[in-house]
Design a protein around this motif. Structure first.
Motif, PDB file in Angstrom:
ATOM      1  N   ASP A  69       0.921  -1.205  -0.075  1.00  8.62           N
ATOM      2  CA  ASP A  69       0.022  -0.210   0.073  1.00  8.62           C
ATOM      3  C   ASP A  69       0.919   1.197  -0.002  1.00  8.62           C
ATOM      4  O   ASP A  69       0.519   2.232  -0.579  1.00  8.62           O
ATOM      5  N   SER A  70       2.078   1.073   0.518  1.00  5.28           N
ATOM      6  CA  SER A  70       2.922   2.311   0.576  1.00  5.28           C
ATOM      7  C   SER A  70       3.794   2.540  -0.942  1.00  5.28           C
ATOM      8  O   SER A  70       4.316   3.459  -0.978  1.00  5.28           O
ATOM      9  N   CYS A  71       3.541   1.651  -1.739  1.00  5.45           N
ATOM     10  CA  CYS A  71       4.455   1.586  -2.880  1.00  5.45           C
ATOM     11  C   CYS A  71       4.038   2.800  -3.906  1.00  5.45           C
ATOM     12  O   CYS A  71       2.743   2.857  -3.906  1.00  5.45           O
ATOM     13  N   LYS A  72       4.777   3.391  -4.845  1.00  7.40           N
ATOM     14  CA  LYS A  72       4.322   4.376  -5.545  1.00  7.40           C
ATOM     15  C   LYS A  72       4.007   3.962  -6.998  1.00  7.40           C
ATOM     16  O   LYS A  72       2.920   4.413  -7.658  1.00  7.40           O
ATOM     17  N   GLY A  73       4.686   2.997  -7.315  1.00  3.48           N
ATOM     18  CA  GLY A  73       4.348   2.253  -8.711  1.00  3.48           C
ATOM     19  C   GLY A  73       3.969   1.153  -8.645  1.00  3.48           C
ATOM     20  O   GLY A  73       3.399   0.410  -7.743  1.00  3.48           O
ATOM     21  N   ASN A  74       3.753   0.555  -9.977  1.00  2.13           N
ATOM     22  CA  ASN A  74       3.028  -0.908 -10.094  1.00  2.13           C
ATOM     23  C   ASN A  74       4.121  -2.032  -9.631  1.00  2.13           C
ATOM     24  O   ASN A  74       5.319  -2.082  -9.775  1.00  2.13           O
ATOM     25  N   VAL A  75       3.407  -2.895  -8.762  1.00  4.40           N
ATOM     26  CA  VAL A  75       4.264  -3.991  -8.227  1.00  4.40           C
ATOM     27  C   VAL A  75       3.528  -5.388  -8.886  1.00  4.40           C
ATOM     28  O   VAL A  75       2.442  -5.370  -8.694  1.00  4.40           O
ATOM     29  N   TYR A  76       4.381  -6.202  -9.420  1.00  2.00           N
ATOM     30  CA  TYR A  76       3.809  -7.365 -10.311  1.00  2.00           C
ATOM     31  C   TYR A  76       4.230  -8.401  -9.381  1.00  2.00           C
ATOM     32  O   TYR A  76       5.253  -8.741  -9.061  1.00  2.00           O
ATOM     33  N   LEU A  77       3.363  -9.602  -9.389  1.00  2.00           N
ATOM     34  CA  LEU A  77       3.503 -10.844  -8.801  1.00  2.00           C
ATOM     35  C   LEU A  77       3.619 -11.833  -9.994  1.00  2.00           C
ATOM     36  O   LEU A  77       2.857 -11.766 -10.974  1.00  2.00           O
ATOM     37  N   VAL A  78       4.705 -12.556 -10.304  1.00  2.00           N
ATOM     38  CA  VAL A  78       4.863 -13.211 -11.293  1.00  2.00           C
ATOM     39  C   VAL A  78       4.894 -14.757 -10.915  1.00  2.00           C
ATOM     40  O   VAL A  78       5.332 -15.140  -9.638  1.00  2.00           O
ATOM     41  N   THR A  79       3.852 -15.644 -11.497  1.00  2.00           N
ATOM     42  CA  THR A  79       3.568 -16.923 -11.112  1.00  2.00           C
ATOM     43  C   THR A  79       4.714 -17.897 -11.959  1.00  2.00           C
ATOM     44  O   THR A  79       5.346 -17.373 -12.984  1.00  2.00           O
ATOM     45  N   ARG A  80       4.543 -19.114 -11.291  1.00  2.80           N
ATOM     46  CA  ARG A  80       5.390 -20.056 -11.935  1.00  2.80           C
ATOM     47  C   ARG A  80       5.082 -20.360 -13.448  1.00  2.80           C
ATOM     48  O   ARG A  80       5.889 -20.704 -14.361  1.00  2.80           O
ATOM     49  N   GLU A  81       3.678 -20.097 -13.807  1.00  5.14           N
ATOM     50  CA  GLU A  81       3.143 -20.126 -15.263  1.00  5.14           C
ATOM     51  C   GLU A  81       3.594 -19.070 -16.062  1.00  5.14           C
ATOM     52  O   GLU A  81       3.061 -18.851 -17.292  1.00  5.14           O
ATOM     53  N   GLY A  82       4.161 -17.908 -15.423  1.00  2.45           N
ATOM     54  CA  GLY A  82       4.564 -16.710 -15.975  1.00  2.45           C
ATOM     55  C   GLY A  82       3.456 -15.623 -16.094  1.00  2.45           C
ATOM     56  O   GLY A  82       3.511 -14.659 -16.927  1.00  2.45           O
ATOM     57  N   ASP A  83       2.156 -15.864 -15.358  1.00  2.14           N
ATOM     58  CA  ASP A  83       1.207 -14.880 -15.403  1.00  2.14           C
ATOM     59  C   ASP A  83       1.744 -13.720 -14.700  1.00  2.14           C
ATOM     60  O   ASP A  83       2.689 -13.535 -13.475  1.00  2.14           O
ATOM     61  N   LYS A  84       1.345 -12.503 -14.942  1.00  2.00           N
ATOM     62  CA  LYS A  84       1.609 -11.164 -14.090  1.00  2.00           C
ATOM     63  C   LYS A  84       0.699 -10.750 -13.640  1.00  2.00           C
ATOM     64  O   LYS A  84      -0.479 -10.093 -14.129  1.00  2.00           O
ATOM     65  N   LEU A  85       0.282 -10.456 -12.030  1.00  3.01           N
ATOM     66  CA  LEU A  85      -0.861  -9.830 -11.453  1.00  3.01           C
ATOM     67  C   LEU A  85      -0.224  -8.630 -10.754  1.00  3.01           C
ATOM     68  O   LEU A  85       0.642  -8.496 -10.106  1.00  3.01           O
ATOM     69  N   ASN A  86      -0.879  -7.337 -11.227  1.00  7.86           N
ATOM     70  CA  ASN A  86      -0.387  -6.158 -10.612  1.00  7.86           C
ATOM     71  C   ASN A  86      -1.302  -6.014  -9.059  1.00  7.86           C
ATOM     72  O   ASN A  86      -2.194  -6.027  -9.018  1.00  7.86           O
ATOM     73  N   LEU A  87      -0.130  -6.272  -8.208  1.00  6.79           N
ATOM     74  CA  LEU A  87      -0.535  -6.356  -6.738  1.00  6.79           C
ATOM     75  C   LEU A  87      -1.083  -4.746  -6.166  1.00  6.79           C
ATOM     76  O   LEU A  87      -1.266  -4.543  -5.044  1.00  6.79           O
ATOM     77  N   ARG A  88      -0.988  -3.819  -6.913  1.00  2.00           N
ATOM     78  CA  ARG A  88      -1.523  -2.578  -6.727  1.00  2.00           C
ATOM     79  C   ARG A  88      -3.041  -2.725  -6.677  1.00  2.00           C
ATOM     80  O   ARG A  88      -3.886  -1.785  -6.129  1.00  2.00           O
ATOM     81  N   SER A  89      -3.716  -3.581  -7.358  1.00  2.00           N
ATOM     82  CA  SER A  89      -5.144  -3.940  -7.388  1.00  2.00           C
ATOM     83  C   SER A  89      -5.471  -4.810  -6.095  1.00  2.00           C
ATOM     84  O   SER A  89      -4.748  -5.930  -5.857  1.00  2.00           O
TER      85      SER A  89
END
Length: 84
Positions: A20-40
């Motif tokens: 919540d304190s991050c200013k930019g986008n932070v992505y979680l990358v799964t083993r399958e290669g999916d990227k989820l934006n953790l700002r959401s």
């Protein structure tokens, strides 16, 4: 491209507070290669529920767009805190 940070045994509530304190986008990358934006909050819910074992994040990689966020999350992962 930013360097992936591998998370180990991260306390989930503390991790979410740091996100919540991050200013930019932070992505979680799964083993399958999916990227989820953790700002959401929806992506946090979907992504983290797949990785939580016993109340802690078992294994995950994150990528930050903002270098300050990357430093903050690296310190959190290493020390369990972001300051001091």
């Amino acid at each position: 491209m930013a360097t992936p940070i591998e998370l180990h045994n991260v306390d989930v509530p503390d991790f979410l507070a740091v996100l919540d304190s991050c200013k930019g986008n932070v992505y979680l990358v799964t083993r399958e290669g999916d990227k989820l934006n953790l700002r959401s909050k929806l992506c946090q819910l979907v992504g983290l529920t797949q990785l939580i074992e016993g109340g802690k994040i078992a294994e995950a990689y994150i990528i930050c767009e903002n270098p300050d966020d990357e430093s903050k999350l690296f310190r959190f992962n290493l020390l369990g805190k972001t300051e001091g």
